[in-house]
Design a protein around this motif. Structure first.
Motif, PDB file in Angstrom:
ATOM      1  N   SER A 176      76.437  56.470  17.897  1.00 23.86           N
ATOM      2  CA  SER A 176      77.855  56.218  17.648  1.00 23.86           C
ATOM      3  C   SER A 176      78.647  56.168  18.945  1.00 23.86           C
ATOM      4  CB  SER A 176      78.421  57.309  16.741  1.00 23.86           C
ATOM      5  OG  SER A 176      78.255  58.581  17.325  1.00 23.86           O
ATOM      6  N   LYS A 231      77.618  54.990  21.852  1.00 18.99           N
ATOM      7  CA  LYS A 231      77.386  53.660  22.426  1.00 18.99           C
ATOM      8  C   LYS A 231      78.179  52.598  21.681  1.00 18.99           C
ATOM      9  CE  LYS A 231      73.689  50.294  23.269  1.00 18.99           C
ATOM     10  NZ  LYS A 231      74.345  49.203  22.531  1.00 18.99           N
ATOM     11  N   GLN A 232      78.201  52.698  20.381  1.00 22.59           N
ATOM     12  CA  GLN A 232      78.839  51.647  19.606  1.00 22.59           C
ATOM     13  C   GLN A 232      80.353  51.661  19.756  1.00 22.59           C
ATOM     14  OE1 GLN A 232      77.164  51.572  15.689  1.00 22.59           O
ATOM     15  NE2 GLN A 232      75.101  51.290  16.486  1.00 22.59           N
ATOM     16  N   ASP A 251      80.842  50.068  23.196  1.00 22.12           N
ATOM     17  CA  ASP A 251      80.600  48.627  23.108  1.00 22.12           C
ATOM     18  C   ASP A 251      81.760  47.904  22.425  1.00 22.12           C
ATOM     19  OD1 ASP A 251      78.192  49.055  24.318  1.00 22.12           O
ATOM     20  OD2 ASP A 251      76.978  48.798  22.509  1.00 22.12           O
ATOM     21  N   LEU A 252      82.296  48.522  21.392  1.00 24.44           N
ATOM     22  CA  LEU A 252      83.419  47.920  20.673  1.00 24.44           C
ATOM     23  C   LEU A 252      84.634  47.776  21.582  1.00 24.44           C
ATOM     24  CD1 LEU A 252      84.657  46.947  17.976  1.00 24.44           C
ATOM     25  CD2 LEU A 252      85.257  49.330  17.529  1.00 24.44           C
ATOM     26  N   GLN A 297      80.504  54.642  14.840  1.00 25.41           N
ATOM     27  CA  GLN A 297      79.426  54.143  14.015  1.00 25.41           C
ATOM     28  C   GLN A 297      78.262  55.121  14.065  1.00 25.41           C
ATOM     29  OE1 GLN A 297      79.601  50.958  12.389  1.00 25.41           O
ATOM     30  NE2 GLN A 297      81.705  51.375  12.866  1.00 25.41           N
ATOM     31  N   GLN A 334      74.078  52.023  12.590  1.00 25.14           N
ATOM     32  CA  GLN A 334      75.001  51.100  11.949  1.00 25.14           C
ATOM     33  C   GLN A 334      75.290  49.874  12.795  1.00 25.14           C
ATOM     34  OE1 GLN A 334      75.403  52.041   8.898  1.00 25.14           O
ATOM     35  NE2 GLN A 334      74.385  53.927   9.404  1.00 25.14           N
ATOM     36  N   THR A 335      76.232  49.078  12.333  1.00 29.16           N
ATOM     37  CA  THR A 335      76.602  47.853  12.998  1.00 29.16           C
ATOM     38  C   THR A 335      77.273  48.143  14.329  1.00 29.16           C
ATOM     39  OG1 THR A 335      78.763  47.847  11.959  1.00 29.16           O
ATOM     40  CG2 THR A 335      77.004  46.744  10.785  1.00 29.16           C
ATOM     41  N   THR A 336      77.341  47.118  15.185  1.00 26.37           N
ATOM     42  CA  THR A 336      77.886  47.306  16.513  1.00 26.37           C
ATOM     43  C   THR A 336      79.381  47.044  16.568  1.00 26.37           C
ATOM     44  OG1 THR A 336      77.254  45.035  17.028  1.00 26.37           O
ATOM     45  CG2 THR A 336      75.723  46.772  17.658  1.00 26.37           C
ATOM     46  N   THR A 337      80.027  46.781  15.462  1.00 22.89           N
ATOM     47  CA  THR A 337      81.484  46.720  15.426  1.00 22.89           C
ATOM     48  C   THR A 337      81.958  47.506  14.226  1.00 22.89           C
ATOM     49  OG1 THR A 337      81.891  44.853  13.954  1.00 22.89           O
ATOM     50  CG2 THR A 337      81.228  44.316  16.190  1.00 22.89           C
ATOM     51  N   LYS A 384      69.958  45.339  12.412  1.00 26.19           N
ATOM     52  CA  LYS A 384      71.198  45.559  11.671  1.00 26.19           C
ATOM     53  C   LYS A 384      71.177  44.819  10.340  1.00 26.19           C
ATOM     54  CE  LYS A 384      74.778  43.132  12.742  1.00 26.19           C
ATOM     55  NZ  LYS A 384      75.942  42.558  13.459  1.00 26.19           N
TER      56      LYS A 384
END
Length: 378
Positions: free
Chosen positions: A33, A35-36, A39-40, A178, A182-185, A274
């Motif tokens: 989470s 990292k995500q 990244d977002l 996340q 989970q998804t990256t956005t 994903k």
């Protein structure tokens, strides 16, 4: 050293814009989470990013400040420092006075003062103490106390001791966080789950239960698996998908549960794709949380967005997000709810969950983050 790359390694700095970046994102545990979220933000703002790999969490909490003090390049264009509470922010700015002048935003993924520990362990208070010190330093903190992020400013400093000690109003994750799986956005899926009206197959096909959480003790897998074993002993039919990321020392219940529930299992273990992960969520009927420590629960919301009927503890953050009909107070209530759904799986399949997941999307929260990370001082 500034580099352009699709990923950031230990001690690397990445600039995402040809213009001089005004925001410095620092993450001491660049995985899952954490990292995500980075990244977002990186996809949506002009920033530099400095990270360490997601390994040996306890050492990251103890030593990351010293490492970053030596590896973050001096950059006169930086105006805002954004970091998570894994980093001891006080140590970093003491070692790097040039970073102390920046507007600082601190993001709490968890509250170490109430994080569950194994029964045979004593709590290491140092991690919670580091969070207290870091809490007292920056101008802005991201704290979850209601349906959206709260931004805490200096006027709220008197609330720090209560927020750091109360399990019901403790430091928590933001809506963009996340799960490691989970998804990256934070943008949820928009395609509705198909429901077949009047299809007798809805009644014959076994209930599909999904558990999409990290394989760690704070998610209480013992409660989840003991409940399913009771369903099996009562000769109830169901299918099972156990997802989520596995670390070096998963609870001992997992191999035993896999053996006992083998004929019910459709999916077992982390799905790196994903699309594959979302496909399982769309195929499942019920998503269950047995967490003992949860301050948002994005895995539950993603499953709901994919059409799953949620069953959550009547505790932690869940009553803030889910209506009472989706909450259970005791293990017996959880077992009874699952037993009923096993006997009538069509009830879960036809139900429309009363939770608006769009309010947690990046499109709903983008403006607040852009305002928060806007440079306000040199």
């Amino acid at each position: 050293m500034d580099v352009r790359a699709s990923s950031v390694g230990a001690g690397q700095m990445q600039s995402e814009s040809s213009a001089a970046p005004s925001v410095l994102l620092v993450e001491a545990f660049y995985g899952g989470s954490h990292k995500q979220l980075i990244d977002l933000l990186q996809e949506n703002i002009s920033c530099s990013v400095c990270t360490l790999p997601a390994k040996k969490w306890h050492w990251r909490a103890r030593t990351a400040a010293l490492h970053f003090s030596q590896t973050i390049p001096t950059c006169p264009s930086h105006r805002v420092l954004f970091c998570s509470s894994v980093l001891n922010l006080c140590e970093l700015v003491a070692l790097r006075p040039d970073l102390a002048r920046l507007k600082k935003v601190l993001y709490f993924h968890e509250n170490q003062l109430v994080y569950p520990v194994r029964k045979d362990q004593e709590r290491d208070f140092q991690y919670g103490y580091n969070q207290i010190l870091s809490w007292l330093l920056p101008e802005h903190k991201l704290v979850r106390r209601s349906h959206v992020d709260d931004i805490i400013t200096p006027q709220d400093e008197q609330e720090a001791p209560r927020l750091l000690s109360s399990p019901d109003e403790s430091l928590t994750v933001s809506c963009e966080q996340q799960d490691p799986h989970q998804t990256t956005t934070a943008e949820p899926r928009t395609d509705p789950r198909p429901v077949s009206e009047g299809d007798p197959e809805d009644q014959r096909r076994p209930l599909h239960i999904v558990w999409p959480h990290r394989w760690e003790h704070d998610k209480d897998p013992e409660l989840f698996f003991s409940t399913l074993i009771k369903l099996k002993e009562r000769r109830l039919d169901f299918h099972l998908s156990v997802l989520g990321e596995t670390f070096t020392d998963p609870p001992e219940i997992f191999p035993e549960a896999r053996r006992l529930l083998d004929r019910h299992i459709l999916n077992w273990g982390f799905l790196p794709s994903k699309d594959d992960y979302l496909k399982v969520l769309c195929e499942a009927d019920v998503v269950v949380s047995t967490a003992k420590h949860e301050f948002f629960g994005v895995a539950m919301l993603e499953a709901v967005h994919c059409g799953c009927y949620p069953l959550c503890p009547k505790a932690l953050v869940y009553p803030e997000i889910f209506p009472a009909e989706y909450l259970y107070s005791t293990p017996e209530q959880l077992c009874k709810r699952l037993q009923s759904l096993c006997r009538r799986p069509d009830v879960a399949r036809r139900h429309v969950v009363k939770v608006d997941t769009s309010s947690f999307s990046w499109s709903s929260l983008k403006e607040r983050y852009e305002t928060l990370l806007a440079a306000q001082r040199p």
